[in-house]
Design a protein around this motif. Structure first.
Motif, mmCIF file in Angstrom:
data_model
loop_
_atom_site.group_PDB
_atom_site.id
_atom_site.type_symbol
_atom_site.label_atom_id
_atom_site.label_comp_id
_atom_site.label_asym_id
_atom_site.label_seq_id
_atom_site.Cartn_x
_atom_site.Cartn_y
_atom_site.Cartn_z
ATOM 1 N N ASN A 179 7.830 11.865 -12.463
ATOM 2 C CA ASN A 179 8.324 10.604 -11.892
ATOM 3 C C ASN A 179 7.309 9.479 -12.046
ATOM 4 N N GLY A 180 6.058 9.817 -11.938
ATOM 5 C CA GLY A 180 5.004 8.824 -12.153
ATOM 6 C C GLY A 180 4.723 7.917 -10.983
ATOM 7 N N SER A 181 5.508 7.991 -9.910
ATOM 8 C CA SER A 181 5.257 7.140 -8.754
ATOM 9 C C SER A 181 5.890 7.744 -7.506
ATOM 10 N N VAL A 182 5.320 7.403 -6.371
ATOM 11 C CA VAL A 182 5.822 7.871 -5.083
ATOM 12 C C VAL A 182 5.793 6.696 -4.121
ATOM 13 N N ASN A 183 6.898 6.459 -3.442
ATOM 14 C CA ASN A 183 6.947 5.396 -2.449
ATOM 15 C C ASN A 183 6.436 5.909 -1.104
ATOM 16 N N ILE A 184 5.452 5.205 -0.565
ATOM 17 C CA ILE A 184 4.887 5.582 0.732
ATOM 18 C C ILE A 184 5.760 4.963 1.824
ATOM 19 N N PRO A 185 6.196 5.736 2.808
ATOM 20 C CA PRO A 185 7.095 5.208 3.839
ATOM 21 C C PRO A 185 6.515 3.984 4.554
ATOM 22 N N PHE A 186 7.352 2.969 4.732
ATOM 23 C CA PHE A 186 6.900 1.761 5.411
ATOM 24 C C PHE A 186 6.562 2.026 6.877
ATOM 25 N N SER A 187 7.109 3.110 7.411
ATOM 26 C CA SER A 187 6.836 3.427 8.820
ATOM 27 C C SER A 187 5.472 4.064 9.030
ATOM 28 N N SER A 188 4.800 4.446 7.936
ATOM 29 C CA SER A 188 3.503 5.107 8.075
ATOM 30 C C SER A 188 2.439 4.109 8.528
ATOM 31 N N TRP A 189 1.434 4.629 9.213
ATOM 32 C CA TRP A 189 0.384 3.778 9.781
ATOM 33 C C TRP A 189 -0.374 3.020 8.701
ATOM 34 N N ILE A 190 -0.667 3.662 7.577
ATOM 35 C CA ILE A 190 -1.496 3.030 6.549
ATOM 36 C C ILE A 190 -0.810 1.808 5.956
ATOM 37 N N VAL A 191 0.517 1.869 5.795
ATOM 38 C CA VAL A 191 1.253 0.719 5.270
ATOM 39 C C VAL A 191 1.277 -0.409 6.291
ATOM 40 N N SER A 192 1.551 -0.053 7.530
ATOM 41 C CA SER A 192 1.573 -1.068 8.592
ATOM 42 C C SER A 192 0.217 -1.741 8.732
ATOM 43 N N PHE A 193 -0.839 -0.949 8.675
ATOM 44 C CA PHE A 193 -2.194 -1.494 8.800
ATOM 45 C C PHE A 193 -2.530 -2.419 7.635
ATOM 46 N N SER A 194 -2.216 -1.999 6.430
ATOM 47 C CA SER A 194 -2.617 -2.741 5.229
ATOM 48 C C SER A 194 -1.785 -3.994 4.993
ATOM 49 N N GLN A 195 -0.525 -3.977 5.445
ATOM 50 C CA GLN A 195 0.367 -5.090 5.137
ATOM 51 C C GLN A 195 0.605 -6.043 6.308
ATOM 52 N N GLN A 196 0.694 -5.514 7.506
ATOM 53 C CA GLN A 196 1.242 -6.305 8.601
ATOM 54 C C GLN A 196 0.315 -6.502 9.800
ATOM 55 N N THR A 197 -0.863 -5.898 9.775
ATOM 56 C CA THR A 197 -1.735 -5.965 10.944
ATOM 57 C C THR A 197 -2.732 -7.107 10.811
ATOM 58 N N PHE A 198 -2.690 -8.023 11.777
ATOM 59 C CA PHE A 198 -3.629 -9.143 11.847
ATOM 60 C C PHE A 198 -4.211 -9.187 13.260
ATOM 61 N N VAL A 199 -5.493 -9.490 13.344
ATOM 62 C CA VAL A 199 -6.111 -9.556 14.666
ATOM 63 C C VAL A 199 -5.622 -10.810 15.387
ATOM 64 N N SER A 200 -5.532 -10.743 16.690
ATOM 65 C CA SER A 200 -5.065 -11.894 17.468
ATOM 66 C C SER A 200 -6.100 -13.011 17.436
ATOM 67 N N ARG A 201 -5.681 -14.200 17.799
ATOM 68 C CA ARG A 201 -6.589 -15.336 17.768
ATOM 69 C C ARG A 201 -7.804 -15.144 18.672
ATOM 70 N N PRO A 202 -7.611 -14.738 19.948
ATOM 71 C CA PRO A 202 -8.793 -14.530 20.794
ATOM 72 C C PRO A 202 -9.762 -13.496 20.214
ATOM 73 N N VAL A 203 -9.206 -12.433 19.649
ATOM 74 C CA VAL A 203 -10.054 -11.384 19.078
ATOM 75 C C VAL A 203 -10.822 -11.907 17.871
ATOM 76 N N SER A 204 -10.174 -12.718 17.035
ATOM 77 C CA SER A 204 -10.856 -13.264 15.862
ATOM 78 C C SER A 204 -12.018 -14.160 16.269
ATOM 79 N N TYR A 205 -11.807 -14.993 17.286
ATOM 80 C CA TYR A 205 -12.885 -15.857 17.751
ATOM 81 C C TYR A 205 -14.012 -15.041 18.385
#
Length: 422
Positions: A179-205
């Protein structure tokens, strides 16, 4: 060789006549002397991060004039996020480059890590932590194997890791199958962390303030150590002024990124790894030994450093960081394929370390080289993408920038050698 030159094992450079002149400048004239000492060091070939910073300014000015979206908060957020994966790989390369060695298989190692993650999650039913743990263990074993071969058989690291590149690529292709490729589930932690996780404004400051506080503590501790060894130090106000400027820059950067999505969690992780490695290299016995071995293997042996352990640990850490970078890249794309880790991954990782200021000749560089270098490379890639230019042009420009960085490093070494003989 001047009789006034002394040698220290560790991160401190050898003192040359120009260094002693710098010490007198700082002692006698305060802040003006510090500036004069900086200018003297530049003339002596100790350029530090100056070429990279100047290059970043030029890149920003040029691309902003060509496309006003380049310095927008939205684009800078994406740029920072893209830096995390390859930047983490480059961070490991900094370690082996400091020893005067190379690892050409980091791209293939990252690709194999993504394949292990994808197959483990989708076909073997592993949890995300089990799959990531297996990938990291494979990276550790690979790095240790490189180190053992290098130590026992004295095979050049270029040859060892070139063989590793082909072997790891073959394992990656075998795992992914037809097949040459495998789709990693969007529900997995690594995908959520890499794509959608941003620190909050207070935490960034708060993180920005924490970084500035750590920098101030480091400067004050350095001054205290220098006074204990009867060396001159810059005025105490200098540390507070530099810390204040750093704090303003960091808080302003966080504010600007927070106008869009904010600071991504992968980028925060990457910066944390950079800071940790920097502390390890500059404040621990192991880190000082890395610089000593990179400067002179024979001299390091004579002062009692266990050189083989340094090589073994550096190769192992390099492969582990390459694995972590591959996991972040897989999460970012939510897929593992035969193209993961190939193409320009090796080029960009090695180029980032060298462009950032790590010498190919060993003994000079810092963890921040990976951060500065990958920002340069991703800035070029982002700017060219905004201009709708082909990847071929990006390869050419990156290659030219890399060549310039190596030439600057070579000229700086020649200048330092000339001043050392003066």
């Amino acid at each position: 060789m001047s009789a006034t030159k002394t040698t220290r094992v560790g991160t401190e450079r050898a003192l040359t006549p120009i260094d002693l002149h710098d010490e007198r400048l700082i002692r006698t004239t305060g802040p003006r002397g510090a500036l004069a000492a900086f200018a003297a060091r530049v003339r002596g070939g100790d350029l530090g991060s100056l070429p990279v910073i100047v290059g970043l300014v030029l890149i920003a000015v040029i691309f902003q004039n060509l496309n006003g979206f380049f310095l927008s908060s939205a684009n800078l957020v994406s740029l920072a996020t893209e830096c995390a994966a390859v930047g983490t790989i480059s961070l490991g390369l900094v370690l082996v480059l400091l020893l005067g060695q190379i690892d050409l298989s980091v791209g293939s190692m990252s690709g194999l890590a993504s394949a292990i993650l994808g197959i483990g999650l989708t076909q073997l039913g592993w949890s995300v932590w089990a799959a990531m743990g297996c990938a990291l263990a494979a990276g550790l074993a690979t790095g240790l194997l490189y180190g053992v071969i290098f130590i026992r058989f004295s095979v050049p690291s270029f040859v060892i890791t070139l063989g590793g590149l082909l072997t790891l690529l073959g394992l990656q292709l075998n795992l992914l199958g037809t097949n040459g490729s495998v789709n990693i589930p969007f529900s997995s932690w690594i995908v959520s962390f890499s794509q959608q996780t941003f620190v909050s404004r207070p935490v960034s400051y708060a993180l920005a303030a924490l970084i500035a506080a750590a920098y101030l503590a480091s400067q004050l501790a350095r001054n205290r150590r220098r006074r204990q060894h009867s060396l001159s130090t810059a005025p105490p106000t200098a540390a507070f002024v530099k810390t204040g400027l750093l704090l303003i820059a960091l808080e302003a950067g966080c504010w600007y990124l927070n106008r869009d999505r904010g600071v991504s969690a992968p980028f925060v992780l990457f910066v944390a790894l950079v800071a940790t490695l920097h502390f390890t290299l500059t404040r621990t016995r192991w880190g000082r030994s890395v610089f000593a071995v990179g400067g002179s293997v024979e001299a390091a042996r004579r002062v009692g450093i266990r050189v083989n352990r340094i090589y073994l640990s550096a190769f192992a850490l390099c492969s582990v960081l390459a694995t972590l970078g591959g996991l972040l890249a897989a999460g970012r794309l939510a897929t593992a394929s035969t193209s993961s880790g190939v193409g320009d991954t090796n080029l960009n990782a090695i180029a980032a370390a060298v462009i950032g200021g790590t010498s190919l000749f060993g003994g000079r560089g810092s963890a921040y080289s990976a951060l500065l270098g990958i920002v340069v490379i991703q800035s070029i890639a982002s700017g060219l993408t905004l201009l709708n230019l082909s990847s071929a042009i990006r390869f050419v420009i990156t290659g030219v920038v890399l060549l310039i960085a190596v030439i600057v490093d070579s000229l700086a070494r020649r200048s330092r050698a000339a001043h050392g003989r003066a």
